[in-house]
Design a protein around this motif. Structure first.
Motif, PDB file in Angstrom:
ATOM      1  N   VAL A   7      49.786  55.169  35.650  1.00  0.00           N
ATOM      2  CA  VAL A   7      49.444  53.984  34.852  1.00  0.00           C
ATOM      3  C   VAL A   7      49.118  54.395  33.409  1.00  0.00           C
ATOM      4  CG1 VAL A   7      47.823  52.078  34.607  1.00  0.00           C
ATOM      5  CG2 VAL A   7      48.637  52.723  36.869  1.00  0.00           C
ATOM      6  N   SER A   8      48.337  55.453  33.248  1.00  0.00           N
ATOM      7  CA  SER A   8      47.997  55.916  31.893  1.00  0.00           C
ATOM      8  C   SER A   8      49.237  56.380  31.147  1.00  0.00           C
ATOM      9  CB  SER A   8      46.978  57.053  31.955  1.00  0.00           C
ATOM     10  OG  SER A   8      45.750  56.574  32.432  1.00  0.00           O
ATOM     11  N   CYS A  10      52.304  55.246  31.534  1.00  0.00           N
ATOM     12  CA  CYS A  10      53.041  54.050  31.129  1.00  0.00           C
ATOM     13  C   CYS A  10      52.377  53.373  29.929  1.00  0.00           C
ATOM     14  CB  CYS A  10      53.143  53.069  32.297  1.00  0.00           C
ATOM     15  SG  CYS A  10      54.200  53.667  33.625  1.00  0.00           S
ATOM     16  N   LEU A  11      51.051  53.269  29.938  1.00  0.00           N
ATOM     17  CA  LEU A  11      50.334  52.677  28.814  1.00  0.00           C
ATOM     18  C   LEU A  11      50.523  53.503  27.541  1.00  0.00           C
ATOM     19  CD1 LEU A  11      47.002  51.488  30.462  1.00  0.00           C
ATOM     20  CD2 LEU A  11      48.865  50.076  29.579  1.00  0.00           C
ATOM     21  N   PHE A  15      52.233  52.145  24.186  1.00  0.00           N
ATOM     22  CA  PHE A  15      51.486  52.244  22.933  1.00  0.00           C
ATOM     23  C   PHE A  15      52.310  52.988  21.880  1.00  0.00           C
ATOM     24  CE2 PHE A  15      48.533  54.664  20.249  1.00  0.00           C
ATOM     25  CZ  PHE A  15      47.752  53.648  19.750  1.00  0.00           C
TER      26      PHE A  15
END
Length: 173
Positions: A7-8, A10-11, A15
Motif C-alpha cells: 500500500v505504501s 502504491c501511494l 505521489f
C-alpha cells in the motif's frame, strides 16, 4: 513472491506521478525568473523589457507592497525614486512630483538582497506588516528550532519502528 508494504509503495508511486505532473506544468507554463526578480507597480519584471538596466526592486512605503519600483541600485536615505512616466525628471520637477505621489524619497537605508532592496536595520520595519512578521520570527526562532528537532526525532523513531516491526503482505503468485 513476497512483498512488504504494498500500500505504501502504491501511494508513493501515485505521489511521485502527481508531483511529476505538477513539475511538468510548472516548467511548461511557468516563468522561473519571477521567483528571482520582483515586479514593479505596472507589472514589469525588474531588469527586463522596459525596466532593463534597473534590476532591483524598492518599496518606499513598506505597508504598500503593490507600490514597488525598479531601480538601478538600492537608494540611500533621501534619494528620490520616481514612477516610469517621470523617471528623468529634473530636481525642481521632483519636488512637485513628491506632492502628487509620482516620486518618493527613500526614508530608510537599504541593502541589496536577491534583487530586492531590503531595509538595512530592523528599526525601519517597526509598525509595518513585514516588520511585525520579521519580529515574530526573530522572537520565536528558539521555539521553531525545538519543534524542528522534535519533528526530526519523531521521524527517526517512526523509521526505527518500521524496521523493528515487520509487517508483510503475501501476494498470490
Amino acid at each position: 513472491l513476497r512483498c512488504t508494504d504494498l500500500v505504501s509503495l502504491c501511494l508513493f508511486v501515485l505521489f511521485f506521478l502527481l508531483w511529476s505532473y505538477v513539475a511538468y506544468v510548472a516548467i511548461r507554463n511557468g516563468d522561473v525568473r519571477r521567483l528571482l526578480r520582483s515586479r514593479d507597480y505596472n507589472g514589469n519584471t525588474c531588469g527586463e523589457g522596459g525596466s532593463e538596466g534597473r534590476p532591483y526592486s524598492f518599496t518606499p512605503l513598506l505597508d504598500e507592497r503593490d507600490l514597488t519600483f525598479c531601480v538601478e541600485a538600492c537608494p540611500a536615505v533621501g534619494d528620490a525614486v520616481c514612477r516610469d512616466e517621470v523617471l528623468n525628471a529634473s530636481l525642481p520637477e521632483i519636488a512637485a512630483f513628491l506632492e502628487t505621489k509620482d516620486c518618493f524619497l527613500a526614508t530608510y537605508a537599504t541593502v541589496p538582497f536577491l534583487y530586492r532592496c531590503l531595509p538595512a536595520d530592523n528599526s525601519t520595519l517597526e509598525g509595518s506588516l513585514f516588520g511585525d512578521a520579521f519580529k515574530e520570527l526573530q522572537s520565536s526562532y528558539f521555539v521553531v528550532g525545538i519543534n524542528m528537532a522534535a519533528a526530526l526525532l519523531a521521524a527517526l523513531l517512526w523509521l526505527l519502528t518500521l524496521r523493528a516491526v515487520p509487517c508483510t503482505l503475501h501476494v498470490l503468485a
